[in-house]
Design a protein around this motif. Structure first.
Motif, short mmCIF file in Angstrom:
data_model
loop_
_atom_site.label_atom_id
_atom_site.label_comp_id
_atom_site.label_asym_id
_atom_site.label_seq_id
_atom_site.Cartn_x
_atom_site.Cartn_y
_atom_site.Cartn_z
N LEU A 180 0.83 -1.20 0.00
CA LEU A 180 0.00 0.00 0.00
C LEU A 180 0.86 1.24 0.00
O LEU A 180 1.82 1.35 0.78
N VAL A 181 0.56 2.19 -0.89
CA VAL A 181 1.20 3.50 -0.90
C VAL A 181 0.12 4.55 -0.65
O VAL A 181 -0.83 4.67 -1.44
N LEU A 182 0.23 5.29 0.44
CA LEU A 182 -0.72 6.35 0.76
C LEU A 182 -0.13 7.70 0.38
O LEU A 182 1.01 8.02 0.76
N GLY A 222 -5.42 -6.53 5.79
CA GLY A 222 -4.75 -7.46 6.69
C GLY A 222 -3.55 -8.16 6.09
O GLY A 222 -2.68 -8.64 6.82
N ARG A 223 -3.47 -8.25 4.75
CA ARG A 223 -2.36 -8.95 4.12
C ARG A 223 -1.27 -7.99 3.63
O ARG A 223 -0.29 -8.41 3.02
N VAL A 224 -1.47 -6.69 3.87
CA VAL A 224 -0.48 -5.70 3.44
C VAL A 224 0.75 -5.79 4.33
O VAL A 224 0.68 -5.57 5.54
N VAL A 237 -5.27 7.84 8.05
CA VAL A 237 -3.95 7.23 7.94
C VAL A 237 -3.72 6.25 9.08
O VAL A 237 -3.26 5.11 8.86
N THR A 238 -4.04 6.65 10.29
CA THR A 238 -3.84 5.74 11.43
C THR A 238 -4.79 4.54 11.33
O THR A 238 -4.41 3.42 11.71
N GLU A 239 -5.98 4.75 10.80
CA GLU A 239 -6.91 3.64 10.60
C GLU A 239 -6.29 2.59 9.68
O GLU A 239 -6.33 1.38 9.96
N ALA A 240 -5.68 3.07 8.58
CA ALA A 240 -5.05 2.13 7.65
C ALA A 240 -3.87 1.42 8.29
O ALA A 240 -3.70 0.20 8.16
N HIS A 248 -0.62 -5.53 8.20
CA HIS A 248 0.04 -6.58 8.97
C HIS A 248 0.95 -5.94 10.03
O HIS A 248 1.78 -5.08 9.72
N ALA A 249 0.81 -6.39 11.25
CA ALA A 249 1.52 -5.76 12.38
C ALA A 249 3.03 -5.81 12.23
O ALA A 249 3.75 -4.93 12.71
#
Length: 464
Positions: free
Chosen positions: A97-99, A166-168, A188-191, A196-197
């Protein structure tokens, strides 16, 4: 916080930077990427790429600081693609993911990375507002390994169960300070809470104010820190000028700068003033186009394409163009309305002198604005040359390349001129003045007379 399956050092220990490299061939990049770099003529890494790529390819978290225009898209993009290659995304479940803060930057990042993604057979999807959500949902449903997104639209699609993070395992925040400035911190914090932790995070920001610093502290683990580029005030190839203009002459000065040979980016504060000035410039024979948030995304995309390919030589814009946009060979940026914030100055200036090229930044000020503008530029670390100028003078041409416009309307004759031709931008009676009652009307009539005198003087100089 130490993650055993991630590269890094124990918490509290400094993260040593990997050695820089002199060529892409020294890196453990897939052969497909190396061949694509060669085919596109990308031979030597820019400094930020040379510094960042070894760390990012090793899976380290990266914190990049500094102005844009230094090649950071490949600095984060190549590791993201290389480390995702060979994996396949399930429907609605991207792997990287790129934000980014704006649609334009999302499109720019997507276009820059697409050749390398295609070489690696990775599917990319742009998830941005202002465009069909249905098509974006379909792209995610078909499976996209890499998603480039603006926070607002990504939030909407997550709410609609059209995207799951979840798989990012690789997340990039590009222009993080602007996302925070625009109020996107909650999205942003939601994403980041959903990816993945133990994934890799790379954050790039021109400044580390409180909001960005909180993101770094909370979500980056033992990051390697690199400077993306010097600040605008430290770029040796960037010249800064403050041009002190007489109020009634400011209109003619702007028009002559716009008529120069070569492209120019003009910044104003409001959508209304951008539209008015653009119509005036086109009525004067200048190939100008407007860019602001009131335009539809297809309009904005078309305008940027025309500016990049030379069909449009003058881009008249609000701060929507101040961040992230890359235009090759843009050597002049003009603050028609002086910025009111040091960060705005830095980001506007960052549209020129990119990737080692040279450029100039010009700020037009009235005598009453000099003190405030001096304060803003000092806070931005800028030392500018101050010059008093008038339209038609050699000094104006020497600094900006200004010249008299052709005067031949581009859009069907005099009717193309704005009805309030005396109000193209702040300082000449904008809509802000008009909203202040009868005082606005008197200012308009006075400025109309001054404008007519300025036009007459310009016609005399051109021998008409």
């Amino acid at each position: 916080m130490k993650h055993p399956d991630r590269p890094g050092t124990p918490s509290g220990e400094p993260a040593p930077a990997a050695p820089t490299i002199a060529s892409f061939a020294e890196l453990d990049l897939p052969g497909e990427v190396l061949r694509t770099l060669t085919a596109l003529g990308v031979r030597e890494p820019f400094p930020i790429q040379a510094a960042t790529l070894p760390s990012a390819l090793a899976g380290r978290d990266v914190l990049g600081r500094g102005r844009t225009g230094s090649g950071k898209t490949l600095a984060f993009g190549l590791p993201l693609l290389a480390r995702t290659a060979g994996r396949r995304a399930e429907p609605k479940r991207p792997l990287a993911l790129v934000l980014v803060p704006t649609r334009e930057l999302a499109q720019q990042v997507t276009e820059a990375l697409t050749p390398y993604a295609e070489a690696l057979r990775l599917r990319m999807a742009a998830v941005v507002g202002g465009m069909s959500a249905g098509r974006q949902i379909a792209a995610l449903r078909d499976g996209a390994e890499v998603v480039v997104a603006t926070p607002g639209r990504l939030h909407d699609l997550i709410e609609r169960k059209a995207c799951h993070l979840g798989r990012v395992r690789i997340t990039v925040l590009d222009e993080a300070d602007q996302m925070c400035d625009m109020g996107f911190l909650p999205q942003v914090t939601e994403a980041l809470d959903q990816v993945h932790a133990d994934g890799q995070r790379m954050l790039f920001s021109a400044t580390l104010d409180r909001d960005v610093d909180s993101l770094v502290e909370r979500y980056l683990h033992d990051p390697v820190v690199h400077s993306v580029d010097a600040s605008a005030g430290e770029v040796a190839t960037m010249d800064h000028h403050v041009l002190v203009v007489h109020g009634p002459d400011r209109y003619a000065v702007t028009t002559e700068i716009a008529a120069r040979d070569g492209r120019v980016l003009l910044f104003l504060d409001t959508k209304h003033s951008v539209d008015l000035l653009t119509r005036h410039l086109r009525a004067s024979g200048v190939h100008a186009a407007a860019l602001h948030s009131g335009k539809s995304q297809p309009q904005r995309t078309r305008t940027l394409a025309q500016f990049k390919n030379g069909q449009v030589t003058v881009l008249v814009a609000t701060n929507v163009a101040a961040r992230g946009l890359h235009i090759d060979d843009l050597d002049l940026v003009v603050n028609v309305d002086p910025p009111t914030d040091p960060k705005d100055y830095v980001h506007r200036a960052g549209r020129t002198a990119r990737a080692g090229e040279s450029g100039s930044v010009v700020t037009l000020v009235l005598s009453g604005q000099r003190r405030e503008v001096s304060r803003i530029m000092a806070e931005a670390g800028i030392e500018a040359t101050v010059t008093k100028v008038r339209s038609g003078e050699a000094a104006l041409s020497r600094i900006t390349g200004a010249k008299a416009p052709s005067g031949t309307p581009l859009d069907g004759g005099p009717s193309a001129r704005p009805k309030n031709a005396n109000t193209p931008f702040r300082g000449l009676g904008t809509s802000k003045d008009a909203s202040r009652g009868t005082g606005g009307k008197s200012r308009k009539s006075g400025e109309a007379r001054k404008l007519a005198e300025a036009r007459k003087a310009a016609m005399v100089r051109r021998g008409r």
